[in-house]
Design an enzyme around this catalytic site. Structure first.
Site, PDB file in Angstrom:
ATOM      1  N   GLN A 178       0.808  -1.228   0.000  1.00 27.72           N
ATOM      2  CA  GLN A 178       0.000   0.000   0.000  1.00 27.72           C
ATOM      3  C   GLN A 178       0.837   1.273   0.000  1.00 27.72           C
ATOM      4  OE1 GLN A 178      -3.113   0.211  -0.621  1.00 27.72           O
ATOM      5  NE2 GLN A 178      -3.755  -1.922  -0.370  1.00 27.72           N
ATOM      6  N   SER A 198       2.968  -4.653  -5.291  1.00 25.64           N
ATOM      7  CA  SER A 198       2.068  -5.222  -6.286  1.00 25.64           C
ATOM      8  C   SER A 198       1.671  -4.166  -7.313  1.00 25.64           C
ATOM      9  CB  SER A 198       0.829  -5.730  -5.541  1.00 25.64           C
ATOM     10  OG  SER A 198      -0.116  -6.211  -6.446  1.00 25.64           O
ATOM     11  N   CYS A 324     -10.579  -8.935   0.834  1.00 31.90           N
ATOM     12  CA  CYS A 324     -10.685 -10.349   1.181  1.00 31.90           C
ATOM     13  C   CYS A 324     -11.686 -10.605   2.298  1.00 31.90           C
ATOM     14  CB  CYS A 324      -9.326 -10.878   1.624  1.00 31.90           C
ATOM     15  SG  CYS A 324      -8.051 -10.376   0.522  1.00 31.90           S
TER      16      CYS A 324
HETATM   17  N1  PLP Z   1      -0.725  -6.870   1.070  1.00 29.48           N
HETATM   18  C1  PLP Z   1      -1.535  -5.816   1.210  1.00 29.48           C
HETATM   19  C2  PLP Z   1      -1.263  -4.832   2.305  1.00 29.48           C
HETATM   20  C3  PLP Z   1      -2.601  -5.625   0.339  1.00 29.48           C
HETATM   21  O1  PLP Z   1      -3.399  -4.560   0.486  1.00 29.48           O
HETATM   22  C4  PLP Z   1      -2.827  -6.580  -0.677  1.00 29.48           C
HETATM   23  C5  PLP Z   1      -3.983  -6.454  -1.583  1.00 29.48           C
HETATM   24  O2  PLP Z   1      -5.025  -5.957  -1.198  1.00 29.48           O
HETATM   25  C6  PLP Z   1      -1.937  -7.661  -0.792  1.00 29.48           C
HETATM   26  C7  PLP Z   1      -0.901  -7.775   0.097  1.00 29.48           C
HETATM   27  C8  PLP Z   1      -2.107  -8.686  -1.854  1.00 29.48           C
HETATM   28  O3  PLP Z   1      -1.687  -8.198  -3.108  1.00 29.48           O
HETATM   29  P1  PLP Z   1      -2.178  -8.911  -4.460  1.00 29.48           P
HETATM   30  O4  PLP Z   1      -3.614  -8.558  -4.622  1.00 29.48           O
HETATM   31  O5  PLP Z   1      -1.325  -8.321  -5.521  1.00 29.48           O
HETATM   32  O6  PLP Z   1      -1.953 -10.366  -4.285  1.00 29.48           O
END
Ligand code: PLP
Length: 388
Positions: A178, A198, A324
């Site tokens: 983030q 990401s 999620c």
């Molecule tokens: N870590 C954090 C803090 C996130 O907000 C997210 C996605 O919402 C992820 C990891 C996972 O990333 P990705 O959707 O690319 O797998």
């Protein structure tokens, strides 16, 4: 219908410049970068140029950048890969407010018999560094602490955390999904061993991630196969997306300061506007140390999900937690870890902005929210109870 997208911590629109940069790699330059012939070699050089752009956004050496498929893969690779090197009787330290992409692999290690410590947070979502110090005193550990929280935007003091972890002789990973693209990050000043991010959180497409691995850090690869990424991640490179992420990183680097200031102004306008327009609203998270684009508000006595449905009918996209946990009736683990009271926790709603949002969109949300809140509170069994 209007489309007011305020869910940028879930995913972002791919920037038009990024799409333009990617297109030739679908149409003309589609060779396999590992091929011996000129056609493949041509493509490989673009991967290395993108790696350079990405490395320079975080002050890393290009050789320390490993491409993955997403933030989740980067987190899993860092934690499980470091654990494989460390062997038996491991200690793993993380926080209760991590994204499931970190919590799940840490809990998997616990199932395998290793010790897991999950650090708590206070009422504004901040870590207690004294608790971390006590946990580190127990012996070397693999530590994974996020840089900023996806639900509240709260920023952890990662430089301090990483320094403590390294002084204790432990391995330090941070989930910076983030942060990258929103705030300046210079890995030369922050002694983390590994850092995940990401593409789809910074206007590149979904399906591309990065794991920064500092030179000398030992991890065993998670994805076994070919020799790609110097043997650290098998699989033919996703060339168009890597090129797209390179472009997205350059855009972020060029505009970061102005963008952060403009977006924070809009976020503050939204936050203040909603708090003035609706009674019994509280901000979840540390307002002193927060991402510029995020606000997490609790509209007391009502369900976050109900708010989201009503907003969605008006073309407004927000979230009630991480992508999620949405869909579950329980308040998110982050909000619960902060000890937010029951009547507020259920009404927690996250608005996350980006460079494409406008003042007119913010006015639109402020204009419509009071009607939604009044309507839902009229139906809420908690109003009379809570206010008394
Ligand atoms: N870590 C954090 C803090 C996130 O907000 C997210 C996605 O919402 C992820 C990891 C996972 O990333 P990705 O959707 O690319 O797998």
């Amino acid at each position: 219908m209007k489309n007011v997208y305020l869910d940028n911590n879930a995913t972002t629109r791919v920037a038009p410049e990024v799409i333009d940069a990617m297109l030739p790699f679908f149409k003309e330059l589609w060779g396999n970068p590992s091929s011996m012939h000129y056609f493949g070699g041509q493509v490989a050089s673009y991967i290395e140029a993108a790696r350079q752009e990405i490395a320079s956004l975080i002050g890393a050496d290009p050789s320390e950048i490993v491409f993955t498929s997403c933030g989740t893969e980067s987190d899993n690779t860092a934690i499980l890969g470091a654990a494989e090197v460390a062997g038996r009787n491991l200690r793993v330290i993380t926080t209760r407010v991590e994204h499931p992409a970190v919590l799940a692999p840490c809990r998997r290690l616990k199932e395998r018999g290793h010790e897991l410590i999950e650090l708590g947070v206070n009422s504004v979502g901040q870590l207690d560094l004294a608790e971390l110090r006590r946990a580190l005193a127990g012996g070397p550990a693999i530590v994974s602490v996020m840089w900023a929280n996806n639900e509240t935007g709260v920023i952890f003091p990662i430089e301090e955390v990483a320094t403590m972890v390294k002084e204790a002789g432990s391995v330090m990973h941070t989930d910076a999904v983030q942060v990258i693209g929103k705030l300046p990050v210079d890995i030369r000043k922050v002694p983390v061993d590994m850092l995940s991010f990401s593409g789809h959180k910074l206007h590149a497409p979904k399906g591309i991630g990065v794991l920064y691995i500092r030179k000398g850090t030992k991890i065993r690869p998670f994805m076994l196969g070919g020799h790609q990424e110097n043997g650290r991640r098998g699989g033919t490179e996703n060339v168009p997306y890597i090129v797209g992420l390179g472009r997205a990183c350059r855009l972020a680097a060029e505009n970061m300061q102005d963008e952060a200031t403009r977006v924070a102004k809009l976020r503050d306008k939204l936050e203040t506007g909603l708090m003035n327009a609706c009674p019994d609203v509280r901000v979840n998270g540390d307002r002193e140390s927060r991402l510029p684009n995020t606000t997490n508000l609790s509209f007391q006595y009502i369900e976050g999900e109900a708010i989201l449905y009503h907003l969605s009918d008006l073309g407004i996209c927000a979230s009630s937690g991480s992508a999620c946990t949405s869909g579950s009736l329980e308040p998110s683990h982050v909000i619960r870890a902060m000890g937010v009271p029951f009547t507020a926790a259920h009404g927690s709603t996250r608005f996350s902005l980006c460079r494409y949002n406008t003042e007119e969109e913010i006015d639109y949300v402020i204009q419509h929210m009071p009607t939604i809140v009044t309507k839902l509170r009229a139906l809420s069994p908690f109003v009379a109870q809570g206010r008394s």
